[in-house]
Motif scaffolding. Structure first.
Motif, PDB file in Angstrom:
ATOM      1  N   ASP A  85       0.833  -1.210   0.000  1.00  0.00           N
ATOM      2  CA  ASP A  85       0.000   0.000   0.000  1.00  0.00           C
ATOM      3  C   ASP A  85       0.863   1.254   0.000  1.00  0.00           C
ATOM      4  O   ASP A  85       0.581   2.224  -0.708  1.00  0.00           O
ATOM      5  CB  ASP A  85      -0.942   0.014   1.211  1.00  0.00           C
ATOM      6  N   LYS A  86       1.934   1.206   0.810  1.00  0.00           N
ATOM      7  CA  LYS A  86       2.851   2.342   0.861  1.00  0.00           C
ATOM      8  C   LYS A  86       3.550   2.537  -0.480  1.00  0.00           C
ATOM      9  O   LYS A  86       3.717   3.667  -0.942  1.00  0.00           O
ATOM     10  CB  LYS A  86       3.886   2.130   1.972  1.00  0.00           C
ATOM     11  N   MET A  87       3.928   1.419  -1.114  1.00  0.00           N
ATOM     12  CA  MET A  87       4.570   1.511  -2.427  1.00  0.00           C
ATOM     13  C   MET A  87       3.607   2.074  -3.463  1.00  0.00           C
ATOM     14  O   MET A  87       4.017   2.816  -4.352  1.00  0.00           O
ATOM     15  CB  MET A  87       5.074   0.128  -2.870  1.00  0.00           C
ATOM     16  N   ASP A  88       2.344   1.727  -3.342  1.00  0.00           N
ATOM     17  CA  ASP A  88       1.337   2.235  -4.268  1.00  0.00           C
ATOM     18  C   ASP A  88       1.197   3.754  -4.145  1.00  0.00           C
ATOM     19  O   ASP A  88       0.973   4.445  -5.137  1.00  0.00           O
ATOM     20  CB  ASP A  88       0.000   1.543  -3.993  1.00  0.00           C
ATOM     21  N   GLU A  89       1.346   4.268  -2.926  1.00  0.00           N
ATOM     22  CA  GLU A  89       1.276   5.715  -2.705  1.00  0.00           C
ATOM     23  C   GLU A  89       2.504   6.435  -3.255  1.00  0.00           C
ATOM     24  O   GLU A  89       2.435   7.606  -3.619  1.00  0.00           O
ATOM     25  CB  GLU A  89       1.143   6.026  -1.215  1.00  0.00           C
ATOM     26  N   HIS A 101      11.203   7.664   2.777  1.00  0.00           N
ATOM     27  CA  HIS A 101      10.027   6.933   3.242  1.00  0.00           C
ATOM     28  C   HIS A 101      10.359   5.614   3.930  1.00  0.00           C
ATOM     29  O   HIS A 101       9.514   5.082   4.646  1.00  0.00           O
ATOM     30  CB  HIS A 101       9.053   6.717   2.090  1.00  0.00           C
ATOM     31  N   GLY A 102      11.514   5.060   3.735  1.00  0.00           N
ATOM     32  CA  GLY A 102      11.998   3.912   4.487  1.00  0.00           C
ATOM     33  C   GLY A 102      11.270   2.599   4.268  1.00  0.00           C
ATOM     34  O   GLY A 102      11.360   1.709   5.108  1.00  0.00           O
ATOM     35  N   PHE A 103      10.564   2.446   3.183  1.00  0.00           N
ATOM     36  CA  PHE A 103       9.867   1.184   2.967  1.00  0.00           C
ATOM     37  C   PHE A 103      10.839   0.057   2.626  1.00  0.00           C
ATOM     38  O   PHE A 103      10.545  -1.111   2.879  1.00  0.00           O
ATOM     39  CB  PHE A 103       8.795   1.312   1.876  1.00  0.00           C
ATOM     40  N   VAL A 150       9.153   7.185  -9.880  1.00  0.00           N
ATOM     41  CA  VAL A 150       9.158   5.807  -9.399  1.00  0.00           C
ATOM     42  C   VAL A 150       8.358   4.924 -10.343  1.00  0.00           C
ATOM     43  O   VAL A 150       8.694   3.760 -10.563  1.00  0.00           O
ATOM     44  CB  VAL A 150       8.583   5.754  -7.959  1.00  0.00           C
ATOM     45  N   ASN A 151       7.322   5.465 -10.904  1.00  0.00           N
ATOM     46  CA  ASN A 151       6.449   4.723 -11.815  1.00  0.00           C
ATOM     47  C   ASN A 151       7.197   4.199 -13.034  1.00  0.00           C
ATOM     48  O   ASN A 151       6.783   3.223 -13.648  1.00  0.00           O
ATOM     49  CB  ASN A 151       5.305   5.638 -12.257  1.00  0.00           C
ATOM     50  N   ASP A 152       8.321   4.827 -13.392  1.00  0.00           N
ATOM     51  CA  ASP A 152       9.096   4.440 -14.571  1.00  0.00           C
ATOM     52  C   ASP A 152      10.210   3.449 -14.268  1.00  0.00           C
ATOM     53  O   ASP A 152      10.932   3.049 -15.177  1.00  0.00           O
ATOM     54  CB  ASP A 152       9.702   5.684 -15.227  1.00  0.00           C
TER      55      ASP A 152
END
Length: 181
Positions: A85-89, A101-103, A150-152
């Motif tokens: 979910d965090k990655m999706d944001e 963000h530290g994910f 990030v999307n790319d």
């Protein structure tokens, strides 16, 4: 179970064959008497006890691992879902902003916890997740393009896919455990 029978029967068969071919190996120069017979029985029963104890220890370890996985995997599945979910944001952000963000640290912790569960079927997925996490970390550290979204980044989505696969594997494992009870 087949291996248990093999380890119980094979020494007995080999011993009987050796006794038939060369009885002096077991008896020496004297004939078989009552004491010698009870000695053979004692040796065989001691061996059977040793094999059964080893099998029991193996089964206890397997049951312990299964119980540990049953207790930990629901939490790990939830954690994997939170990370995805965090990655999706983060998909609309710039790659250089992802560090804050530290994910990635959360992914590393999740991978270590999954490795501790020793559940069957997870090692391949966990290795892949670990590899993708390393690739994303390298990509973030070596990012020279300030405007790269990030999307790319393909590695980011490989990691995302791998984490959803981890979640799906955990769900499938939970369903198998429920079905086996």
């Amino acid at each position: 179970m087949k291996s248990l029978i093999f380890f119980l029967v094979s020494p007995l068969v080999l011993g009987l064959i050796a006794f038939k071919l060369k009885p002096e190996i077991f008896l020496g120069s004297s004939a078989l008497d009552v004491q010698g017979g009870w000695s053979f029985v004692g040796i065989f029963l001691g061996y059977v006890g040793c094999v059964l104890s080893s099998y029991a220890a193996f089964e206890v370890r397997r049951l312990s691992d299964r119980y540990f996985a049953k207790q930990r995997l629901p939490q790990l599945r939830k954690q994997a879902g939170q990370i995805t979910d965090k990655m999706d944001e983060l998909k609309e952000m710039k790659l250089v902003e992802v560090r804050a963000h530290g994910f990635l640290g959360e992914v590393r912790v999740l991978v270590k916890q999954l490795e501790k569960t020793r559940s069957p079927g997870f090692p391949e997925v966990v290795k892949r997740t670990k590899r993708y996490c390393t690739e994303v970390e390298k990509r973030v550290k070596n990012c020279s393009d300030e405007n790269l979204a990030v999307n790319d980044v393909g590695e980011f989505w490989d990691l995302y896919t791998s984490l959803t696969e981890v979640s799906d594997e955990i769900h499938a494992y939970e369903q198998e455990v429920k079905a086996s009870l």
